[in-house]
Scaffold this motif. Structure first.
Motif, PDB file in Angstrom:
ATOM      1  N   ALA A  38      -6.051  17.256  65.676  1.00  0.00           N
ATOM      2  CA  ALA A  38      -6.317  17.954  66.941  1.00  0.00           C
ATOM      3  C   ALA A  38      -5.816  19.395  66.794  1.00  0.00           C
ATOM      4  CB  ALA A  38      -5.618  17.265  68.092  1.00  0.00           C
ATOM      5  N   PRO A  39      -6.620  20.382  67.146  1.00  0.00           N
ATOM      6  CA  PRO A  39      -6.158  21.776  67.056  1.00  0.00           C
ATOM      7  C   PRO A  39      -4.989  22.029  68.020  1.00  0.00           C
ATOM      8  CG  PRO A  39      -8.539  21.674  67.383  1.00  0.00           C
ATOM      9  CD  PRO A  39      -8.007  20.292  67.560  1.00  0.00           C
ATOM     10  N   LEU A  40      -3.962  22.661  67.499  1.00  0.00           N
ATOM     11  CA  LEU A  40      -2.759  22.915  68.289  1.00  0.00           C
ATOM     12  C   LEU A  40      -3.063  23.771  69.510  1.00  0.00           C
ATOM     13  CD1 LEU A  40       0.299  22.749  68.653  1.00  0.00           C
ATOM     14  CD2 LEU A  40       0.497  24.758  67.190  1.00  0.00           C
ATOM     15  N   VAL A  41      -3.933  24.751  69.375  1.00  0.00           N
ATOM     16  CA  VAL A  41      -4.249  25.633  70.486  1.00  0.00           C
ATOM     17  C   VAL A  41      -4.916  24.859  71.626  1.00  0.00           C
ATOM     18  CG1 VAL A  41      -6.494  26.404  69.632  1.00  0.00           C
ATOM     19  CG2 VAL A  41      -5.140  27.892  71.080  1.00  0.00           C
ATOM     20  N   LEU A  42      -5.795  23.917  71.300  1.00  0.00           N
ATOM     21  CA  LEU A  42      -6.435  23.115  72.354  1.00  0.00           C
ATOM     22  C   LEU A  42      -5.435  22.197  73.049  1.00  0.00           C
ATOM     23  CD1 LEU A  42      -9.898  22.216  70.808  1.00  0.00           C
ATOM     24  CD2 LEU A  42      -9.345  23.939  72.510  1.00  0.00           C
ATOM     25  N   VAL A  43      -4.500  21.666  72.290  1.00  0.00           N
ATOM     26  CA  VAL A  43      -3.471  20.812  72.885  1.00  0.00           C
ATOM     27  C   VAL A  43      -2.595  21.629  73.836  1.00  0.00           C
ATOM     28  CG1 VAL A  43      -1.430  19.406  72.382  1.00  0.00           C
ATOM     29  CG2 VAL A  43      -3.476  19.191  70.965  1.00  0.00           C
ATOM     30  N   LEU A  44      -2.203  22.823  73.416  1.00  0.00           N
ATOM     31  CA  LEU A  44      -1.355  23.663  74.265  1.00  0.00           C
ATOM     32  C   LEU A  44      -2.096  24.115  75.527  1.00  0.00           C
ATOM     33  CD1 LEU A  44       0.431  25.865  71.591  1.00  0.00           C
ATOM     34  CD2 LEU A  44       1.425  24.042  72.968  1.00  0.00           C
ATOM     35  N   ILE A  45      -3.330  24.575  75.371  1.00  0.00           N
ATOM     36  CA  ILE A  45      -4.090  25.042  76.535  1.00  0.00           C
ATOM     37  C   ILE A  45      -4.384  23.894  77.493  1.00  0.00           C
ATOM     38  CG2 ILE A  45      -6.325  25.998  77.248  1.00  0.00           C
ATOM     39  CD1 ILE A  45      -6.172  27.815  74.810  1.00  0.00           C
ATOM     40  N   SER A  46      -4.700  22.703  76.947  1.00  0.00           N
ATOM     41  CA  SER A  46      -4.965  21.558  77.823  1.00  0.00           C
ATOM     42  C   SER A  46      -3.700  21.119  78.563  1.00  0.00           C
ATOM     43  CB  SER A  46      -5.586  20.403  77.037  1.00  0.00           C
ATOM     44  OG  SER A  46      -4.687  19.950  76.054  1.00  0.00           O
ATOM     45  N   CYS A  47      -2.535  21.211  77.910  1.00  0.00           N
ATOM     46  CA  CYS A  47      -1.276  20.873  78.599  1.00  0.00           C
ATOM     47  C   CYS A  47      -0.985  21.865  79.719  1.00  0.00           C
ATOM     48  CB  CYS A  47      -0.122  20.844  77.601  1.00  0.00           C
ATOM     49  SG  CYS A  47      -0.147  19.419  76.520  1.00  0.00           S
ATOM     50  N   ILE A  48      -1.228  23.132  79.476  1.00  0.00           N
ATOM     51  CA  ILE A  48      -1.020  24.142  80.523  1.00  0.00           C
ATOM     52  C   ILE A  48      -1.966  23.897  81.688  1.00  0.00           C
ATOM     53  CG2 ILE A  48      -1.260  26.610  81.051  1.00  0.00           C
ATOM     54  CD1 ILE A  48      -0.251  27.133  78.178  1.00  0.00           C
ATOM     55  N   PHE A  49      -3.233  23.630  81.396  1.00  0.00           N
ATOM     56  CA  PHE A  49      -4.230  23.380  82.440  1.00  0.00           C
ATOM     57  C   PHE A  49      -3.904  22.109  83.218  1.00  0.00           C
ATOM     58  CE2 PHE A  49      -8.406  21.765  83.848  1.00  0.00           C
ATOM     59  CZ  PHE A  49      -8.741  22.809  84.688  1.00  0.00           C
ATOM     60  N   LEU A  50      -3.464  21.058  82.516  1.00  0.00           N
ATOM     61  CA  LEU A  50      -3.100  19.810  83.185  1.00  0.00           C
ATOM     62  C   LEU A  50      -1.889  20.013  84.099  1.00  0.00           C
ATOM     63  CD1 LEU A  50      -3.756  16.783  83.401  1.00  0.00           C
ATOM     64  CD2 LEU A  50      -2.131  16.417  81.545  1.00  0.00           C
ATOM     65  N   GLY A  51      -0.920  20.805  83.663  1.00  0.00           N
ATOM     66  CA  GLY A  51       0.234  21.111  84.510  1.00  0.00           C
ATOM     67  C   GLY A  51      -0.164  21.875  85.757  1.00  0.00           C
ATOM     68  N   TYR A  52      -1.110  22.801  85.602  1.00  0.00           N
ATOM     69  CA  TYR A  52      -1.615  23.541  86.761  1.00  0.00           C
ATOM     70  C   TYR A  52      -2.299  22.602  87.746  1.00  0.00           C
ATOM     71  CZ  TYR A  52      -4.615  26.503  89.565  1.00  0.00           C
ATOM     72  OH  TYR A  52      -5.262  27.078  90.609  1.00  0.00           O
ATOM     73  N   LEU A  53      -3.139  21.695  87.244  1.00  0.00           N
ATOM     74  CA  LEU A  53      -3.846  20.759  88.129  1.00  0.00           C
ATOM     75  C   LEU A  53      -2.880  19.833  88.876  1.00  0.00           C
ATOM     76  CD1 LEU A  53      -7.002  19.669  86.108  1.00  0.00           C
ATOM     77  CD2 LEU A  53      -6.878  21.141  88.118  1.00  0.00           C
ATOM     78  N   ILE A  54      -1.892  19.326  88.170  1.00  0.00           N
ATOM     79  CA  ILE A  54      -0.923  18.425  88.818  1.00  0.00           C
ATOM     80  C   ILE A  54      -0.154  19.166  89.906  1.00  0.00           C
ATOM     81  CG2 ILE A  54       1.220  17.133  88.432  1.00  0.00           C
ATOM     82  CD1 ILE A  54       0.062  16.348  85.693  1.00  0.00           C
ATOM     83  N   SER A  55       0.287  20.381  89.609  1.00  0.00           N
ATOM     84  CA  SER A  55       1.029  21.142  90.630  1.00  0.00           C
ATOM     85  C   SER A  55       0.128  21.515  91.798  1.00  0.00           C
ATOM     86  CB  SER A  55       1.670  22.381  90.027  1.00  0.00           C
ATOM     87  OG  SER A  55       0.667  23.257  89.551  1.00  0.00           O
ATOM     88  N   ALA A  56      -1.141  21.820  91.541  1.00  0.00           N
ATOM     89  CA  ALA A  56      -2.067  22.165  92.627  1.00  0.00           C
ATOM     90  C   ALA A  56      -2.298  20.964  93.537  1.00  0.00           C
ATOM     91  CB  ALA A  56      -3.392  22.659  92.050  1.00  0.00           C
ATOM     92  N   PHE A  57      -2.497  19.783  92.956  1.00  0.00           N
ATOM     93  CA  PHE A  57      -2.697  18.579  93.774  1.00  0.00           C
ATOM     94  C   PHE A  57      -1.431  18.200  94.531  1.00  0.00           C
ATOM     95  CE2 PHE A  57      -6.288  17.428  90.821  1.00  0.00           C
ATOM     96  CZ  PHE A  57      -7.266  17.646  91.774  1.00  0.00           C
ATOM     97  N   TYR A  58      -0.275  18.511  93.971  1.00  0.00           N
ATOM     98  CA  TYR A  58       0.979  18.192  94.642  1.00  0.00           C
ATOM     99  C   TYR A  58       1.221  19.121  95.830  1.00  0.00           C
ATOM    100  CZ  TYR A  58       5.961  17.533  95.407  1.00  0.00           C
ATOM    101  OH  TYR A  58       7.175  17.288  95.978  1.00  0.00           O
ATOM    102  N   PHE A  59       0.957  20.422  95.660  1.00  0.00           N
ATOM    103  CA  PHE A  59       1.279  21.392  96.702  1.00  0.00           C
ATOM    104  C   PHE A  59       0.152  21.649  97.688  1.00  0.00           C
ATOM    105  CE2 PHE A  59       4.589  22.688  93.636  1.00  0.00           C
ATOM    106  CZ  PHE A  59       5.670  22.557  94.478  1.00  0.00           C
TER     107      PHE A  59
END
Length: 116
Positions: A38-59
């Motif tokens: 798995a490309p490291l850049v895709l893993v990092l960007i997907s983790c950042i995007f997933l964190g944004y989505l979780i925080s958006a749904f929470y707040f």
């Protein structure tokens, strides 16, 4: 508008630099699954995007509640301003003595203290 375009271009250049520096492939272990190459850049960007989505749904519910309360307070504030303007108009219509007290000068009363 031009400032926004410049900022977006700078962010795009930074993303390209980030991608080139993190182009290596990694093996990702998630509980019982193993994802190889798995490309490291895709893993990092997907983790950042997933964190944004979780925080958006929470707040989001809290944000909606605060916006609703703000709308109610603005409505209440406008009603209070209207009442305040009505009270000012009523007070300006009332005529008072210079001392602020109206005195009744009724000399027709028979029950006065000083009798003639």
């Amino acid at each position: 508008m031009q400032i926004i375009v410049v900022i977006l271009l700078i962010l795009a250049v930074l993303l390209v630099i980030f991608t080139l520096q993190n182009a290596m492939d990694i093996t990702l272990n998630i509980f019982f699954w193993e994802i190889k190459d798995a490309p490291l850049v895709l893993v990092l960007i997907s983790c950042i995007f997933l964190g944004y989505l979780i925080s958006a749904f929470y707040f989001y519910p809290r944000l909606w509640k605060v916006k609703h309360e703000n709308k109610q307070m603005m409505k209440f504030n406008s009603e209070l301003k209207e009442l305040q303007e009505l009270n000012k108009m009523k007070k300006s219509e009332e005529v008072t003595d210079p001392e602020g007290i109206e005195l009744d000068d009724d000399d027709d009363d028979d029950d006065t203290f000083f009798r003639d």
